[in-house]
Design a protein around this motif. Structure first.
Motif, short mmCIF file in Angstrom:
data_model
loop_
_atom_site.label_atom_id
_atom_site.label_comp_id
_atom_site.label_asym_id
_atom_site.label_seq_id
_atom_site.Cartn_x
_atom_site.Cartn_y
_atom_site.Cartn_z
N PHE A 20 -9.66 -27.73 24.21
CA PHE A 20 -9.05 -26.41 24.44
C PHE A 20 -9.82 -25.32 23.73
N LYS A 21 -10.30 -25.62 22.54
CA LYS A 21 -11.03 -24.61 21.77
C LYS A 21 -12.46 -24.41 22.25
N LYS A 27 -8.09 -24.33 30.04
CA LYS A 27 -7.47 -23.02 29.83
C LYS A 27 -6.03 -23.10 29.34
N ILE A 28 -5.44 -24.30 29.37
CA ILE A 28 -4.02 -24.45 29.02
C ILE A 28 -3.87 -25.59 28.01
N LEU A 42 -4.51 -20.70 16.61
CA LEU A 42 -4.78 -20.64 18.04
C LEU A 42 -5.09 -19.21 18.46
N ALA A 45 -6.10 -18.24 21.97
CA ALA A 45 -5.13 -18.23 23.06
C ALA A 45 -4.67 -16.81 23.33
N SER A 46 -4.31 -16.54 24.56
CA SER A 46 -3.86 -15.20 24.89
C SER A 46 -2.35 -15.13 25.12
N ILE A 48 1.66 -17.36 24.68
CA ILE A 48 2.47 -18.50 24.29
C ILE A 48 3.71 -18.48 25.19
N ILE A 67 -1.00 -17.34 17.10
CA ILE A 67 -1.79 -16.71 18.17
C ILE A 67 -2.17 -15.29 17.80
#
Length: 69
Positions: A20-21, A27-28, A42, A45-46, A48, A67
């Protein structure tokens, strides 16, 4: 795969978190509150999306702030 899981059920959840990173195709990240507990930032991430919120308001604030750092 566009999504990976990070819960207690995966054999190698750490590889999924790294994917994920670092993998632009992933993307998820699907994680439960216990799986993605303290110490995981995280900020890449854009969003949650919560299916179920933690009981304690402090836990809710802490997990959301991972986030928004």
């Amino acid at each position: 795969a566009m999504a990976v899981r990070f819960t207690g059920e995966e054999a190698d959840k750490w590889a999924n978190l790294d994917a994920f990173k670092n993998d632009p195709n992933v993307k998820i990240l699907i994680a439960n509150e216990m799986g993605i507990a303290e110490g995981h930032n995280l900020q890449l991430a854009s969003r949650i999306i919560r299916v179920e919120s933690p009981w304690a308001p402090g836990d809710l604030d802490q997990s959301s702030s991972r986030i928004f750092r």
